[in-house]
Each structure stands twice: as structure tokens, then as C-alpha cells.
Design a protein around this motif. Structure first.
Motif, PDB file in Angstrom:
ATOM      1  N   UNK A 210      19.229 127.699  90.737  1.00 19.18           N
ATOM      2  CA  UNK A 210      18.304 126.635  91.128  1.00 19.18           C
ATOM      3  C   UNK A 210      17.583 126.066  89.908  1.00 19.18           C
ATOM      4  N   UNK A 211      17.051 126.956  89.065  1.00 11.29           N
ATOM      5  CA  UNK A 211      16.289 126.507  87.904  1.00 11.29           C
ATOM      6  C   UNK A 211      17.192 125.862  86.859  1.00 11.29           C
ATOM      7  N   UNK A 212      18.395 126.398  86.681  1.00  7.45           N
ATOM      8  CA  UNK A 212      19.319 125.842  85.689  1.00  7.45           C
ATOM      9  C   UNK A 212      19.792 124.452  86.101  1.00  7.45           C
ATOM     10  N   UNK A 213      20.159 124.294  87.362  1.00 10.22           N
ATOM     11  CA  UNK A 213      20.561 122.973  87.851  1.00 10.22           C
ATOM     12  C   UNK A 213      19.413 121.982  87.681  1.00 10.22           C
ATOM     13  N   UNK A 214      18.180 122.445  87.966  1.00  8.51           N
ATOM     14  CA  UNK A 214      17.008 121.577  87.816  1.00  8.51           C
ATOM     15  C   UNK A 214      16.864 121.085  86.387  1.00  8.51           C
ATOM     16  N   UNK A 215      16.938 122.002  85.425  1.00  9.87           N
ATOM     17  CA  UNK A 215      16.737 121.584  84.029  1.00  9.87           C
ATOM     18  C   UNK A 215      17.891 120.735  83.521  1.00  9.87           C
ATOM     19  N   UNK A 216      19.124 121.019  83.955  1.00  7.33           N
ATOM     20  CA  UNK A 216      20.258 120.202  83.521  1.00  7.33           C
ATOM     21  C   UNK A 216      20.123 118.782  84.073  1.00  7.33           C
ATOM     22  N   UNK A 217      19.717 118.673  85.338  1.00  3.33           N
ATOM     23  CA  UNK A 217      19.508 117.342  85.938  1.00  3.33           C
ATOM     24  C   UNK A 217      18.422 116.591  85.182  1.00  3.33           C
ATOM     25  N   UNK A 218      17.322 117.288  84.842  1.00  7.71           N
ATOM     26  CA  UNK A 218      16.236 116.644  84.102  1.00  7.71           C
ATOM     27  C   UNK A 218      16.722 116.175  82.735  1.00  7.71           C
ATOM     28  N   UNK A 330       9.727 116.135  81.246  1.00  6.93           N
ATOM     29  CA  UNK A 330      10.189 117.005  80.162  1.00  6.93           C
ATOM     30  C   UNK A 330       9.464 118.340  80.213  1.00  6.93           C
ATOM     31  N   UNK A 331       8.169 118.331  80.505  1.00  7.30           N
ATOM     32  CA  UNK A 331       7.413 119.582  80.621  1.00  7.30           C
ATOM     33  C   UNK A 331       7.942 120.439  81.762  1.00  7.30           C
ATOM     34  N   UNK A 332       8.269 119.790  82.884  1.00  6.90           N
ATOM     35  CA  UNK A 332       8.853 120.528  84.014  1.00  6.90           C
ATOM     36  C   UNK A 332      10.203 121.107  83.614  1.00  6.90           C
ATOM     37  N   UNK A 333      11.007 120.323  82.897  1.00  5.97           N
ATOM     38  CA  UNK A 333      12.305 120.815  82.430  1.00  5.97           C
ATOM     39  C   UNK A 333      12.159 121.977  81.470  1.00  5.97           C
ATOM     40  N   UNK A 334      11.116 121.927  80.625  1.00  9.11           N
ATOM     41  CA  UNK A 334      10.876 123.026  79.688  1.00  9.11           C
ATOM     42  C   UNK A 334      10.519 124.300  80.434  1.00  9.11           C
ATOM     43  N   UNK A 335       9.708 124.180  81.490  1.00  2.75           N
ATOM     44  CA  UNK A 335       9.354 125.356  82.298  1.00  2.75           C
ATOM     45  C   UNK A 335      10.601 125.941  82.950  1.00  2.75           C
ATOM     46  N   UNK A 336      11.443 125.068  83.531  1.00  5.21           N
ATOM     47  CA  UNK A 336      12.680 125.539  84.161  1.00  5.21           C
ATOM     48  C   UNK A 336      13.595 126.184  83.122  1.00  5.21           C
ATOM     49  N   UNK A 337      13.687 125.557  81.941  1.00  9.66           N
ATOM     50  CA  UNK A 337      14.552 126.094  80.900  1.00  9.66           C
ATOM     51  C   UNK A 337      14.096 127.447  80.399  1.00  9.66           C
ATOM     52  N   UNK A 338      12.803 127.595  80.151  1.00  8.51           N
ATOM     53  CA  UNK A 338      12.276 128.875  79.684  1.00  8.51           C
ATOM     54  C   UNK A 338      12.395 129.954  80.755  1.00  8.51           C
ATOM     55  N   UNK A 339      12.209 129.570  82.008  1.00 12.37           N
ATOM     56  CA  UNK A 339      12.319 130.548  83.099  1.00 12.37           C
ATOM     57  C   UNK A 339      13.720 131.138  83.173  1.00 12.37           C
ATOM     58  N   UNK A 340      14.736 130.276  83.103  1.00 11.36           N
ATOM     59  CA  UNK A 340      16.113 130.789  83.189  1.00 11.36           C
ATOM     60  C   UNK A 340      16.482 131.600  81.948  1.00 11.36           C
TER      61      UNK A 340
END
Length: 530
Positions: A210-218, A330-340
Motif C-alpha cells: 500500500x505504502x510503496x504503491x502510494x509513493x510510486x504514484x506520487x 512530496x512530503x506525503x511521498x517522503x513519509x510513505x517512502x521512509x515507512x516502506x
């Protein structure tokens, strides 16, 4: 007195004799010629190819795609794109070696540790584990701190929370005694992720997906929106500081790709490991390369390279174009990226501890798998505790200059394993037709190329052996040479500590055949899992 001296000399001689005989032991694992291998002691196969690709992407792409791209572009200019291509190409060499070994031994966890244990010996494997594990532990704590800082930054977008959250909650308190800095949110986030990982690989894979798809989409959205703001004149000059800066940039951004090896550590939980592990390793890496190149072209085309900021260059670039909402994205994508990245990192660590616990190089508690959740729960909790302590009490970012030693060491050893195992596989008829190999020839790659007739292993085969593994090792050593001198000191000190631990515990408890004895070949069982 003479008898006492003789006893001391005898006991010392006996100790070193036992030490070397133990240290030079190697693990014997049957190469899986088909996908018939399942384990009978706890872990279950639930990961498909899509899950493995997302694990590789999740481990590799963190906040670096929003920060490192711009930071390096500040020196390399638009040529940062070439920097990422060069670094990606070198990682492809490493990935090809990993892919072959993952296909060769698809039934057991361990990654670089397992491969070096099989190709070389017990002590080498333990030292590889020690070097990589320090990177993992410090890296997890550092990522947790960065993640907590981004979370607080997003929370402060809420009007009534702006300027009300104390720094010690997420950003870290002021440093004391050089490195001591308290952080409350980072340990809380680590507890949550550890609980998710303890629940099972299915649950953790779902969160990662879920988080990876989110950051890739962002990232894709950011690339598309940014492409409409590109001014091609900003790409000239392409390498303002010369191509030396571009090559130096390649050594820096190399570490933005580190993480694809996480797929190899998912071996026992993959449904079709011999097919899916190589595809997952190489596929995730190529996706990361494409995303990095896209971000590089956009960020250097939107604003002149010399105007890029240091801390949040991508966000600042969009803000300068009046696209502040993209900065929030971008900040949301960074959170998703760091989480994964953090989730996969904790997952990989626990599987490595599981492998060493099974082999007896660590206490057996690390080898226990929960009967219901099918996770190495003790290993996972231990990994979480270490990260919590480091992230909660220390500003581990100050140790960043001693990191990457473990990754470079592990990658180099994996490449050497491919050469060694291919040599070992050479048919007896070919071996007898030529002189018996000298061990020193392993270091003489050119000589090996002309004197060997390598056989292709079952499953995926790394092309052009030993040229590809040799180039991989050479580039890794080049990167190693660029590291801070304290990194070399860390390598030596940790190696000495590792030898000391092995001498006191590992040599007496290790059982190289333990993992292979747990592997059973049963076609019906595997088909049922699939």
C-alpha cells in the motif's frame, strides 16, 4: 613448571587448531533444480512476484528520491542524470550476481551471509553478517528519526498544531555530549512497525504494498506535473563542473539504490522462489532507475541547478513555480517512502538473525518461529528494541559517514561467491583436463577468464562470468575507496569484535548442516502452497 608450560602451549595450540578448523567450515546446500522446496519449521510461502518487486522498491526508494537527486545536482548539474545511470548500471552488475545466487539457493533465508557461508567459510559468513548488520541497525534508527521529523512537519500543516510541537517529539532535542539527542515519536513509530511485522508476512507485505504503491504514484505524478514546467535551457551546460563531478556524483547516489538485496532475504516466504526472486531483484532495480532518471530530468529542468536547495530541493523547486500543493504531496511521498524503507529494513534484519540462529552462530532463541503468525518473533522484537534504543536516544545521523561499508562488503562478497561457486561446479572431466586451480587464481580474474570453462547453474544465470562479477567487485572497491577514513576504522574494529564473538560462541555452537537438513523436497506440498 615445565609441565605447566607444556600444558599452556598445548591448550593454546588446541584452541587455535579448533578455531581454524571451525572457521574454515562451509555449509553444504543442495542447489534446487526445480521449485519443489518447502520448509517444515514455521515460515510459509505467501509472497508472489508483485510482492517481491514492491519489497525491492520499498527498500530502495525513500526520502532520497526527494533529497539526494537535488543535492547531487547542485554539484553535477543536469549531469546528475548520468550519475544515476552510472550508479544504476553498477547496481545492475550486483543485482545479476544476487539474482543467480537467489535462484541457486531459493529455499533458505540468509542472503549474502548464506551465500558466503556456502561458497567460502563460516568465519567469512559471520563477518559479512556483522558488517551488514551494523549498517542495518544504524540505518533503521536514522530512517526512523527522519520519518518522525517528516510526520511532525505534516502535522504542523494543521493550523492549531503549527509551532506547538516541541522539537524533542519528532525532530530531536538539542544534542548533549556530542550525539545524545532525545526523540519520542521515532520509537513509537518503530513499535508500530515491529508489531505489524510480528503479525505475519502477509500483513506486513500488505502495508508495504500500500505504502510503496502510494509513493510510486506520487513520484509519477510529480514527474508528470513537473515536466510541464521544464525549461530545456536549464539543461545547458549539461556538466558545468566537468564530468569528474558527474562520476563523483555516481559514487554518492549509488547508495540510493541499496535495498534490492532485500528480495533475496525473502527466499523462504516466496511462492515460486527460483523464478520470482531473480525477477523481483532485477525488476525492482530497473523501476527504481527509471523513477530516479525521471526526477533528475524534472528537477534540473524546472530551475537552474545552482538554485537548488540542500535540504528539500524538489519541494523548493515546485514552490518556486507556484505549485505549493505539490510540495505537500512530496512530503506525503517522503513519509510513505521512509515507512516502506524502514519496514523492509526491519524485516530483512529479523530474517538474517533467524538464519544465524538456525546455524548456531547465535543463540537458538533467534531461530524460533511463532506457530500461529509464522514469523521469527524473537528476532523481530530484538531488531525492534535495538532500533528503538538508538533512535530514541541518539542522533545517529552523525554516524552516516561510517555507513555503507557493510553493503559494499556484502555486495562484493556475493559477486565473489558467483565466481567461486561456478568454479566449484566445473565438471570433473574439465577439471582433470587442466591443472588443478590455485586458490590465488580467484583473485586473478583475467587468468580465470582464460583458464576456466564455467557451467551454467540451474535457474537464472549471471551472464559473462567472471567478467560481470569482477566488474561488480572493482566498482564496489572504487566506492569503498571514496569513504571517510573513519569507515575503514569501523571496518577493522567491527571485524576484530566479530572474530572475538565467533571465537567465544560461534565456533562451539555452529552446525553448518542445520539449514540443509530442514529442507525437504516435496512437489505436492509446493503445488499446494502455490
Amino acid at each position: 613448571m615445565r609441565d605447566d608450560d607444556d600444558d599452556i602451549r598445548f591448550s593454546s595450540s588446541s584452541f587455535f587448531s579448533n578455531f581454524w578448523s571451525s572457521a574454515l567450515r562451509a555449509k553444504t546446500l543442495a542447489s534446487s533444480k526445480d521449485n519443489n522446496s518447502v520448509r517444515t519449521d514455521g515460515l510459509i510461502r505467501r509472497l508472489g512476484l508483485f510482492d517481491l518487486v514492491l519489497i525491492g522498491i520499498g527498500a530502495s526508494i525513500g526520502a532520497g528520491i526527494f533529497v539526494v537527486t537535488g543535492t547531487v545536482a547542485h554539484d553535477a548539474g543536469p549531469g546528475v542524470t548520468i550519475s544515476f545511470i552510472l550508479a544504476g548500471a553498477s547496481c545492475v552488475l550486483n543485482a545479476l550476481c544476487y539474482a543467480e545466487l537467489a535462484s541457486r539457493f531459493p529455499a533458505v533465508v540468509g542472503g549474502a551471509y548464506l551465500y558466503s557461508y556456502t561458497a567460502f567459510n563460516e568465519l567469512t559468513a559471520f563477518l559479512v553478517f556483522a558488517q551488514m548488520m551494523l549498517d542495518y541497525h544504524i540505518g533503521a534508527a536514522s530512517i526512523a528519526r527522519s520519518l518522525s521529523s517528516y510526520v511532525v512537519t505534516i502535522l504542523e500543516l494543521i493550523p492549531f498544531l503549527r509551532d506547538t510541537i516541541p522539537s524533542w517529539v519528532g525532530h530531536g532535542s538539542e544534542e548533549m555530549f556530542g550525539a545524545l539527542s532525545f526523540n519520542i515519536l521515532a520509537p513509537v513509530l518503530l513499535v508500530l512497525l515491529t508489531l505489524i511485522l510480528c503479525q505475519g508476512v502477509g500483513e506486513s507485505s500488505m502495508v508495504n504494498s500500500l505504502m510503496t504503491v502510494t509513493k510510486v504514484v506520487i513520484v509519477i505524478v510529480v514527474i508528470i506535473i513537473g515536466s510541464f514546467k521544464v525549461d530545456v535551457s536549464n539543461w545547458t551546460p549539461f556538466a558545468p563542473n566537468g564530468y569528474k563531478a558527474v562520476f563523483t556524483g555516481a559514487t554518492v547516489v549509488f547508495f540510493a539504490y541499496v535495498g534490492f538485496d532485500a528480495v533475496a532475504n525473502s527466499a523462504e516466504e516466496s511462492k515460486r522462489p527460483q523464478r520470482d526472486l531473480p525477477l523481483g531483484i532485477i525488476g525492482s532495480l530497473f523501476i527504481c532507475i527509471v523513477l530516479y532518471i525521471g526526477v533528475c530530468l524534472v528537477i534540473t529542468g524546472m530551475v537552474p541547478y545552482y538554485s537548488l536547495g540542500e535540504e528539500a530541493p524538489l519541494a523548493e523547486a515546485f514552490t518556486s513555480k507556484g505549485l505549493k500543493y505539490v510540495s505537500v504531496l512530496i512530503s506525503v511521498g517522503a513519509v510513505a517512502g521512509l515507512t516502506t524503507t524502514l519496514l523492509v529494513g526491519l524485516y530483512v534484519q529479523s530474517r538474517l538473525y533467524l538464519g544465524l540462529g538456525r546455524d548456531g552462530l547465535l543463540p537458538p532463541i533467534f531461530a524460533k518461529v511463532h506457530p500461529t503468525h509464522h514469523t521469527p518473533i524473537h528476532s523481530q522484537v530484538w531488531v525492534g528494541i535495538v532500533a528503538i534504543v538508538l533512535a530514541g536516544l541518539f542522533n545517529v545521523q552523525v554516524l552516516s559517514h561510517i555507513l555503507s561499508v557493510g553493503s559494499l562488503t556484502g555486495y562484493s562478497v556475493v559477486s565473489a561467491c558467483v565466481i567461486t561457486l561456478r568454479w566449484t561446479d566445473k565438471p570433473a572431466s574439465q577439471a582433470s583436463a587442466r591443472r588443478q586451480p590455485n586458490r590465488m587464481e580467484v583473485l586473478a580474474i583475467a587468468s580465470l577468464f582464460f583458464h576456466q570453462a564455467y557451467t551454467d547453474p540451474p535457474g537464472f544465470s549471471c551472464p559473462w562470468v567472471p567478467v560481470v562479477p569482477a566488474l561488480s567487485i572493482l566498482f564496489n572497491m572504487f566506492l569503498f575507496a571514496q569513504l571517510h577514513y573513519e569507515a575503514y576504522l569501523r571496518f577493522v574494529v567491527l571485524s576484530i569484535i566479530g572474530i572475538f564473538i565467533y571465537a567465544l560462541y560461534g565456533q562451539y555452537h555452529a552446525n553448518p548442516s542445520s539449514s540443509s537438513e530442514r529442507i525437504v523436497y516435496h512437489r505436492a506440498a509446493t503445488e499446494e502452497v502455490q
